[in-house]
Motif scaffolding. Structure first.
Motif, PDB file in Angstrom:
ATOM      1  N   LEU B  29       0.822  -1.210   0.000  1.00 51.90           N
ATOM      2  CA  LEU B  29       0.000   0.000   0.000  1.00 51.90           C
ATOM      3  C   LEU B  29       0.855   1.258   0.000  1.00 51.90           C
ATOM      4  O   LEU B  29       0.641   2.169  -0.808  1.00 51.90           O
ATOM      5  CB  LEU B  29      -0.939   0.008   1.215  1.00 51.90           C
ATOM      6  N   GLY B  30       1.834   1.304   0.898  1.00 55.00           N
ATOM      7  CA  GLY B  30       2.695   2.475   0.975  1.00 55.00           C
ATOM      8  C   GLY B  30       3.460   2.691  -0.325  1.00 55.00           C
ATOM      9  O   GLY B  30       3.581   3.820  -0.813  1.00 55.00           O
ATOM     10  N   GLY B  31       3.967   1.602  -0.895  1.00 55.23           N
ATOM     11  CA  GLY B  31       4.702   1.702  -2.155  1.00 55.23           C
ATOM     12  C   GLY B  31       3.802   2.181  -3.290  1.00 55.23           C
ATOM     13  O   GLY B  31       4.193   3.050  -4.087  1.00 55.23           O
ATOM     14  N   THR B  86       1.464   1.324   7.840  1.00 51.45           N
ATOM     15  CA  THR B  86       1.895   0.059   8.451  1.00 51.45           C
ATOM     16  C   THR B  86       0.634  -0.723   8.837  1.00 51.45           C
ATOM     17  O   THR B  86      -0.470  -0.208   8.707  1.00 51.45           O
ATOM     18  CB  THR B  86       2.691   0.328   9.743  1.00 51.45           C
ATOM     19  N   PRO B  87       0.772  -1.976   9.324  1.00 58.06           N
ATOM     20  CA  PRO B  87      -0.393  -2.599   9.948  1.00 58.06           C
ATOM     21  C   PRO B  87      -0.939  -1.682  11.058  1.00 58.06           C
ATOM     22  O   PRO B  87      -0.156  -0.955  11.691  1.00 58.06           O
ATOM     23  CB  PRO B  87       0.170  -3.904  10.526  1.00 58.06           C
ATOM     24  N   LYS B 144       2.200  -8.894  -1.044  1.00 58.37           N
ATOM     25  CA  LYS B 144       2.861  -8.154   0.021  1.00 58.37           C
ATOM     26  C   LYS B 144       4.164  -7.554  -0.488  1.00 58.37           C
ATOM     27  O   LYS B 144       4.849  -8.169  -1.283  1.00 58.37           O
ATOM     28  CB  LYS B 144       3.147  -9.136   1.174  1.00 58.37           C
ATOM     29  N   GLY B 145       4.495  -6.362   0.001  1.00 65.91           N
ATOM     30  CA  GLY B 145       5.811  -5.795  -0.290  1.00 65.91           C
ATOM     31  C   GLY B 145       5.789  -4.811  -1.441  1.00 65.91           C
ATOM     32  O   GLY B 145       4.942  -4.871  -2.311  1.00 65.91           O
ATOM     33  N   LEU B 234      -8.595 -14.412  -0.138  1.00 57.36           N
ATOM     34  CA  LEU B 234      -8.295 -13.479   0.952  1.00 57.36           C
ATOM     35  C   LEU B 234      -7.393 -14.111   2.013  1.00 57.36           C
ATOM     36  O   LEU B 234      -6.651 -13.411   2.693  1.00 57.36           O
ATOM     37  CB  LEU B 234      -9.593 -12.996   1.606  1.00 57.36           C
ATOM     38  N   ALA B 235      -7.466 -15.443   2.149  1.00 55.51           N
ATOM     39  CA  ALA B 235      -6.655 -16.114   3.168  1.00 55.51           C
ATOM     40  C   ALA B 235      -5.168 -16.049   2.846  1.00 55.51           C
ATOM     41  O   ALA B 235      -4.336 -16.362   3.691  1.00 55.51           O
ATOM     42  CB  ALA B 235      -7.101 -17.571   3.340  1.00 55.51           C
ATOM     43  N   SER B 236      -4.808 -15.633   1.640  1.00 54.05           N
ATOM     44  CA  SER B 236      -3.402 -15.416   1.298  1.00 54.05           C
ATOM     45  C   SER B 236      -2.913 -14.048   1.755  1.00 54.05           C
ATOM     46  O   SER B 236      -1.745 -13.716   1.569  1.00 54.05           O
ATOM     47  CB  SER B 236      -3.182 -15.558  -0.221  1.00 54.05           C
ATOM     48  N   GLY B 237      -3.797 -13.254   2.340  1.00 57.25           N
ATOM     49  CA  GLY B 237      -3.410 -11.916   2.811  1.00 57.25           C
ATOM     50  C   GLY B 237      -2.397 -11.986   3.943  1.00 57.25           C
ATOM     51  O   GLY B 237      -2.192 -13.032   4.557  1.00 57.25           O
ATOM     52  N   ASP B 238      -1.773 -10.869   4.229  1.00 58.42           N
ATOM     53  CA  ASP B 238      -0.719 -10.809   5.237  1.00 58.42           C
ATOM     54  C   ASP B 238      -1.288 -11.023   6.648  1.00 58.42           C
ATOM     55  O   ASP B 238      -2.229 -10.340   7.068  1.00 58.42           O
ATOM     56  CB  ASP B 238      -0.036  -9.439   5.153  1.00 58.42           C
ATOM     57  N   ALA B 239      -0.713 -11.970   7.371  1.00 58.81           N
ATOM     58  CA  ALA B 239      -1.255 -12.353   8.679  1.00 58.81           C
ATOM     59  C   ALA B 239      -1.152 -11.224   9.708  1.00 58.81           C
ATOM     60  O   ALA B 239      -2.038 -11.067  10.555  1.00 58.81           O
ATOM     61  CB  ALA B 239      -0.549 -13.614   9.188  1.00 58.81           C
ATOM     62  N   GLU B 240      -0.101 -10.428   9.624  1.00 65.06           N
ATOM     63  CA  GLU B 240       0.084  -9.352  10.597  1.00 65.06           C
ATOM     64  C   GLU B 240      -0.952  -8.238  10.376  1.00 65.06           C
ATOM     65  O   GLU B 240      -1.579  -7.740  11.318  1.00 65.06           O
ATOM     66  CB  GLU B 240       1.512  -8.798  10.476  1.00 65.06           C
ATOM     67  N   VAL B 241      -1.117  -7.862   9.102  1.00 67.92           N
ATOM     68  CA  VAL B 241      -2.112  -6.838   8.759  1.00 67.92           C
ATOM     69  C   VAL B 241      -3.495  -7.256   9.252  1.00 67.92           C
ATOM     70  O   VAL B 241      -4.208  -6.476   9.900  1.00 67.92           O
ATOM     71  CB  VAL B 241      -2.148  -6.619   7.227  1.00 67.92           C
ATOM     72  N   TRP B 242      -3.874  -8.500   8.976  1.00 64.41           N
ATOM     73  CA  TRP B 242      -5.237  -8.944   9.282  1.00 64.41           C
ATOM     74  C   TRP B 242      -5.434  -9.266  10.752  1.00 64.41           C
ATOM     75  O   TRP B 242      -6.534  -9.110  11.286  1.00 64.41           O
ATOM     76  CB  TRP B 242      -5.653 -10.084   8.352  1.00 64.41           C
ATOM     77  N   ARG B 243      -4.373  -9.686  11.430  1.00 64.06           N
ATOM     78  CA  ARG B 243      -4.456  -9.814  12.895  1.00 64.06           C
ATOM     79  C   ARG B 243      -4.862  -8.467  13.490  1.00 64.06           C
ATOM     80  O   ARG B 243      -5.796  -8.381  14.303  1.00 64.06           O
ATOM     81  CB  ARG B 243      -3.097 -10.245  13.450  1.00 64.06           C
TER      82      ARG B 243
END
Lengths: 299, 299
Positions: B29-31, B86-87, B144-145, B234-243
């Motif tokens: 997102l930031g990039g 960031t998350p 991601k990234g 959606l389950a391939s999304g980043d675990a930290e973001v979604w936590r």
């Protein structure tokens, strides 16, 4: 060596030409099947049976069938192969109609998404060692009707066959060959195992799509994005087809729903107590499993 | 007429040039935000803040940022706009770091998926009438990234802004203009309403995707088709973001889970008793609702 000879003989007999096919139900699946047979199986007469003149006419117009019949009795007596392609709930009625008319050596199969109940009913009507070999081609669409039929619908996909211990192996081989001729891979498994796996990878996901579609307020949907669009696509499927799937896979659906509920309540608890590491582990496990398996199918 | 003048004056002031932006978090997102700003906002210096040298280097290499900083303090003092990317769980720490350094007239916004808690924290740190205007651009990816960043990620999508009653209207206008410059539509709503709607159309669907991915045995997945692939993307999304999303939308997630569970149990009962017409009604209702709304987004 005897085994080798038997095998060669079986292969030879399995290759016997199919010259006349009846497809009962000329919707998206039945229509696509007709198109695929016409393209791949050489000179074959495809008879289509349907309840609506309009669907039969469309199937004729696109070249999916050669003759159209409102009455299954008209078509079946000449057929080497009969394929049931209506919603699963319609199979029993058609099996009773065609049973006394099938010619010697004819085989009956289907394209239904549940197998245990279908196999039981077919066994009762056609005999346990009778000419029914159950099939489930893993191909479909959320579209409906012969106008969306595609000759390549089955190409490259898997077809699950669920023979019983009493299914004559020669018939099984012929049905395997039939689907392979249409470009499919075939896999054999017992009906109850098929239904359990399908409850988990297809029928329960379908139910979840339906619920996800009903949960938000209609106004909320204006703020939804591609995630919800993709997750609810299955909910556009035909209600009659899927009603029959859920009804005829009752036991495995109940068990899959209970398992889903258990996992959902586990996640609920983690959110409720604010267990960040626990939530992260759950999400990471799902992500890892997806990326090790079906993520490679992503487009 | 006074109103007209005020409006014109507000528009003028809202157009004041943004010459220096700090993006905290240079992931996808930031990039993408950096790339979009460089493409759409004229001559602007974009400073990137990240925890990892490798991400910062990638963001520099693709031209998403002009300068890279491991320490937010280095970048923020010159910025007209600071964007938290960031998350969500990282926002509070960064807000505390940047608060004493912000220059007069600078605005702070974010790209987080939950808003009530973020708005509360930002109000506590920067002041209730302070320079924070919360944003949620409805754009993203399961990738991601910064290497997956895209200048057009925001193009044509909706950005939800969640001002409070104390948010200065001038700041709100400037942030609206900022997102519009990147090609987005903007919608304003209160934070708690945003979080309720998002729980229903995004966060709960995400949780369902995770559970659908964990439910089948790993071997079962070999027999899954495009339906499950699409439902679990959606389950391939980043675990930290979604936590962080699930943790910071606790109340609305619990309520959405309970509603989902209620609907699931209703369907379970219908299957259990074999209520065909009841199942058909439920499926048809979901299908009709989808076809009247988001089905038009189908590709």
């Amino acid at each position: 060596l005897t085994a080798g000879w038997d095998d060669a003989k079986l292969r030879l007999m399995a290759m016997e030409r199919i010259r006349h096919v009846t497809i009962i139900g000329v919707g998206l699946l039945g229509g696509s099947l007709g198109l695929a047979i016409k393209r791949r199986c050489g000179k074959v007469h495809v008879a289509g049976v349907g309840r609506r003149r309009s669907s039969l006419k469309q199937a004729l117009d696109i070249g999916a069938i050669d003759s159209a019949h409102l009455d299954a009795r008209q078509a079946v007596a000449e057929s080497d192969l009969v394929v049931l392609a209506t919603p699963v709930g319609g199979f029993e009625g058609y099996l009773r109609i065609i049973a006394p008319l099938l010619k010697r050596g004819a085989i009956v199969t289907d394209v239904g998404s549940t197998k245990s109940q279908v196999v039981k009913i077919a066994g009762r009507i056609l005999g346990a060692a009778g000419p029914f070999v159950a099939s489930h081609p893993l191909a479909g669409s959320d579209k409906k009707g012969p106008q969306h039929a595609r000759a390549d619908l089955f190409q490259g996909a898997t077809c699950i066959l669920t023979p019983t211990g009493q299914t004559p192996v020669l018939m099984l081989r012929r049905i395997e060959r039939f689907w392979k001729t249409l470009g499919m891979r075939t896999v054999n498994m017992p009906p109850h195992l098929h239904d359990r796996v399908m409850a988990r990878v297809s029928h329960l996901p379908h139910a979840a799509a339906v619920i996800l579609m009903l949960l938000p307020g209609e106004g909320d949907l204006a703020l939804s994005a591609t995630g919800l669009r993709d997750m609810t696509r299955l909910a556009s499927g035909d209600a009659e087809v899927w009603r029959d799937v859920l009804l005829t896979n009752r036991r495995e659906m109940l068990s899959a729903i209970d398992r889903f509920d258990e996992l959902l309540m586990r996640l609920r608890d983690l959110i409720d107590v604010g267990d960040g590491p626990g939530i992260h582990r759950l999400l990471q496990r799902a992500k890892n499993r997806r990326e090790g398996t079906i993520a490679r199918l992503d487009q």
